[in-house]
Design a protein around this motif. Structure first.
Motif, mmCIF file in Angstrom:
data_model
loop_
_atom_site.group_PDB
_atom_site.id
_atom_site.type_symbol
_atom_site.label_atom_id
_atom_site.label_comp_id
_atom_site.label_asym_id
_atom_site.label_seq_id
_atom_site.Cartn_x
_atom_site.Cartn_y
_atom_site.Cartn_z
ATOM 1 N N LEU A 117 -8.573 -8.471 6.546
ATOM 2 C CA LEU A 117 -7.678 -7.494 5.922
ATOM 3 C C LEU A 117 -8.329 -6.115 5.862
ATOM 4 O O LEU A 117 -7.691 -5.101 6.115
ATOM 5 N N CYS A 118 -9.622 -6.084 5.506
ATOM 6 C CA CYS A 118 -10.350 -4.803 5.447
ATOM 7 C C CYS A 118 -10.395 -4.160 6.822
ATOM 8 O O CYS A 118 -10.101 -2.978 6.985
ATOM 9 N N GLU A 144 -6.980 -2.810 7.916
ATOM 10 C CA GLU A 144 -6.225 -1.890 7.051
ATOM 11 C C GLU A 144 -6.100 -0.523 7.721
ATOM 12 O O GLU A 144 -7.026 -0.051 8.359
ATOM 13 N N TYR A 161 -10.193 -1.044 -1.561
ATOM 14 C CA TYR A 161 -9.809 -2.283 -0.884
ATOM 15 C C TYR A 161 -9.774 -3.496 -1.815
ATOM 16 O O TYR A 161 -8.902 -4.353 -1.661
ATOM 17 N N HIS A 173 0.830 -1.213 0.000
ATOM 18 C CA HIS A 173 0.000 0.000 0.000
ATOM 19 C C HIS A 173 0.851 1.243 0.000
ATOM 20 O O HIS A 173 0.506 2.251 -0.585
#
Lengths: 282, 308
Positions: free
Chosen positions: A210-211, A214, A150, A123
């Motif tokens: 993961l979302c 983040e 995402y 990212h």
């Protein structure tokens, strides 16, 4: 006699060396939990023993979190973004994974490599231009910016994971269905997806996690309090300048981690199998 | 496939096969298009833009002019950037090395049979599951200059009256961010290694025992070589993630004290967004690209070898 010796050997050889690892892994979490229930008076008392709560369990920090910040909104944002982005990504990923594993078409190999490369793009490499893209799409300072961005890391990840799973399913089942007169689409929906449910479940769990976890995009794309995701909200609003509201911060960290911990406790075996298949099969 | 077609008339099979092949290409493209579009619009395009930004003097809200390699030239003369290169490599190398050694030890322990195995495996994974940003806040509280629980313990044990300046001194701050990164990443290493250990055939150990191999010889000549492929992939993945880590350092030290913990990601954020110098920030980010490329090539090579 022999049995006793065996028991001692087990204790010395297995349990004893595990203790430092367990303390290392769990102490920070336990410490956050303890801190979140302490009164401010005890939290900031240098003479008090910090390892337990001696002046009464206090819910003040949780009250502060729920009633004096937008914590409920942040949690709701986190759920909305994580569920939507995961759902979109999984649909895209199942299609792509099936095509890449089972269908022969020119460019398939190149595309599989492209997916893999995207999976590894950090990212931190893309967040600055991504910020511009989000502005351009008119999604600046909105949680929708996250729903759109995402999938860029969820799709490569899920596709790769589902591809690994599909490879382990024998082709013959699909071929039988094709010969029985099913179309490719029917085979995908009626044969492949039902068989691949464990792999898809695993991808869903990981994508959701993961979302939820983040941070960089969630921090840089959004500045309005009411649009924030839970981790960013807790950190941005409970650290004001140089003042850290430690009690409320710990309460927020614990509460915002709970949904993930629940998911993980219920689906531990999926997590394990996903982790290991991700590592060994790539 | 062969067994089914054998009992059919050859003509019909041929026709069906052709039909399917034609359908297959169209289907393939159709199913891959959404993913392809996503990658083109939201990964490839932003990447091109990152390249453009890095050779421009763009600022937040201003597209800027082409300035050639101005940003890169500036960076190579910038003490802070040079320092962040050293920091990034030190941070990555130390964290990955620690995770490797500890992860291997932990995996060997978890591979034994014992009561409570499932609970221990679950508990060990916890640091990896909860949001890193939030657990880092927990660590920050443990590193508090005044109320640090570690310093309290050191004081009570009579080991150190002043305690350790966890985030207050350059060397200690680097140690602390490495510690937190190790804590967070260790479960991933351990569980992946565990999966590798489980898949080693027991017969190898039995054969070695017959030949008179001791535990050390078995570890050195069987376990390690058999684990090598898994170790390789895990190390590479972790290296990319650690190399580009943002939240741990952003939250714990913001790159301080005196820039001693700034890494590429935090510096790019500070320069690009906080100071608004998008072009220079993008140029800093671009330095992650060669490392990423290297890892991709190595990993693809390893995977290809595995397949064949």
């Amino acid at each position: 006699m022999n049995q006793a010796r065996q028991l001692i050997r087990k204790a010395l050889g297995t349990y004893l060396p595990l203790v430092p690892f367990l303390i290392f892994a769990l102490f920070p979490v336990v410490w956050m939990l303890i801190s979140s229930f302490k009164s401010d008076r005890e939290l900031y008392d240098l003479s008090a023993t910090p390892f337990w709560i001696s002046k009464g369990i206090v819910l003040a920090h949780y009250r502060e979190l729920f009633f004096e910040t937008s914590f409920v909104t942040w949690i709701s944002n986190s759920f909305q973004v994580s569920i939507l982005a995961t759902a979109i990504s999984l649909v895209i990923s199942v299609f792509a994974a099936y095509a890449l594993v089972r269908l022969r078409f020119p460019g398939a190999a190149v595309f599989a490599v492209a997916i893999f490369v995207t999976y590894l793009v950090p990212h931190a490499l893309l967040f600055l231009p991504m910020n511009q893209v989000v502005n351009f799409l008119g999604l600046a300072d909105s949680r929708w910016a996250l729903v759109v961005t995402y999938p860029t890391f969820l799709v490569p990840f899920s596709t790769w994971l589902i591809m690994g799973y599909l490879k382990s399913i024998p082709k013959e089942i699909e071929e039988a269905a094709l010969i029985d007169g099913c179309s490719r689409i029917q085979v995908l929906f009626k044969v492949v997806i039902p068989i691949a449910i464990p792999g898809i479940m695993c991808a869903t769990l990981f994508s959701f996690t993961l979302c939820w976890n983040e941070f960089l995009y969630a921090l840089t794309f959004i500045s309005s309090t009411t649009e924030k995701m839970a981790p960013v909200g807790v950190i941005a609003e409970l650290i004001r300048g140089d003042i850290y509201f430690w009690g409320a911060l710990m309460a927020g960290a614990i509460t915002a981690s709970l949904p993930i911990v629940f998911v993980y406790v219920f689906f531990l075996d999926y997590f394990m199998s996903g982790l290991t298949s991700g590592a060994t099969k790539g | 496939m062969a067994s089914v077609t054998a009992i059919e008339r050859p003509g019909a099979t041929w026709q069906r096969l052709r039909q399917r092949l034609e359908g297959e290409t169209a289907m393939g493209y159709m199913l891959v298009t959404p993913a392809m579009l996503l990658i083109l619009c939201l990964v490839v395009y932003p990447f091109m833009m990152a390249v453009w930004l890095s050779v421009s003097d763009a600022r937040v809200g201003n597209w800027g002019q082409f300035i050639g390699f101005g940003n890169y030239v500036y960076l190579f003369g910038d003490e802070l950037f040079l320092r962040s290169i050293r920091n990034t490599f030190l941070f990555t190398f130390s964290s990955v090395a620690l995770k490797l050694v500890l992860g291997l030890g932990l995996a060997l322990l978890l591979n034994k049979e014992f009561v409570g195995q499932r609970f221990v495996r679950g508990a060990i994974l916890l640091p990896w599951v909860i949001p890193a940003a939030l657990s880092t806040i927990g660590w920050m509280w443990m590193f508090d200059p005044l109320f640090s629980v570690f310093n309290w313990t050191l004081r009570e044990l009579g080991l150190s009256e002043d305690g350790v300046p966890w985030l207050g001194r350059p060397g200690w701050a680097m140690f602390s961010v490495i510690l937190v990164n190790t804590w967070r990443g260790l479960p991933f290493f351990a569980i992946c290694f565990l999966a590798g250990l489980v898949s080693i055939p027991k017969e190898l150990y039995e054969a070695a025992e017959i030949d008179g191999a001791g535990p050390i010889a078995k570890f050195w000549y069987i376990t390690l070589p058999m684990l090598k492929p898994v170790m390789f992939i895990v190390i590479l993945f972790s290296a990319v993630l650690t190399f580009s880590n943002f939240e741990i350092i952003y939250i714990l030290t913001q790159g301080g004290p005196v820039n001693s913990t700034h890494v590429f990601a935090t510096l790019a954020h500070t320069v690009g967004l906080i100071s608004g110098n998008l072009g220079r920030g993008a140029a800093i980010s671009m330095f992650m690209f060669p490392v990423l490329l290297l890892v991709v090539f190595i990993t693809l090579g390893v995977l290809r070898k595995d397949d064949s």
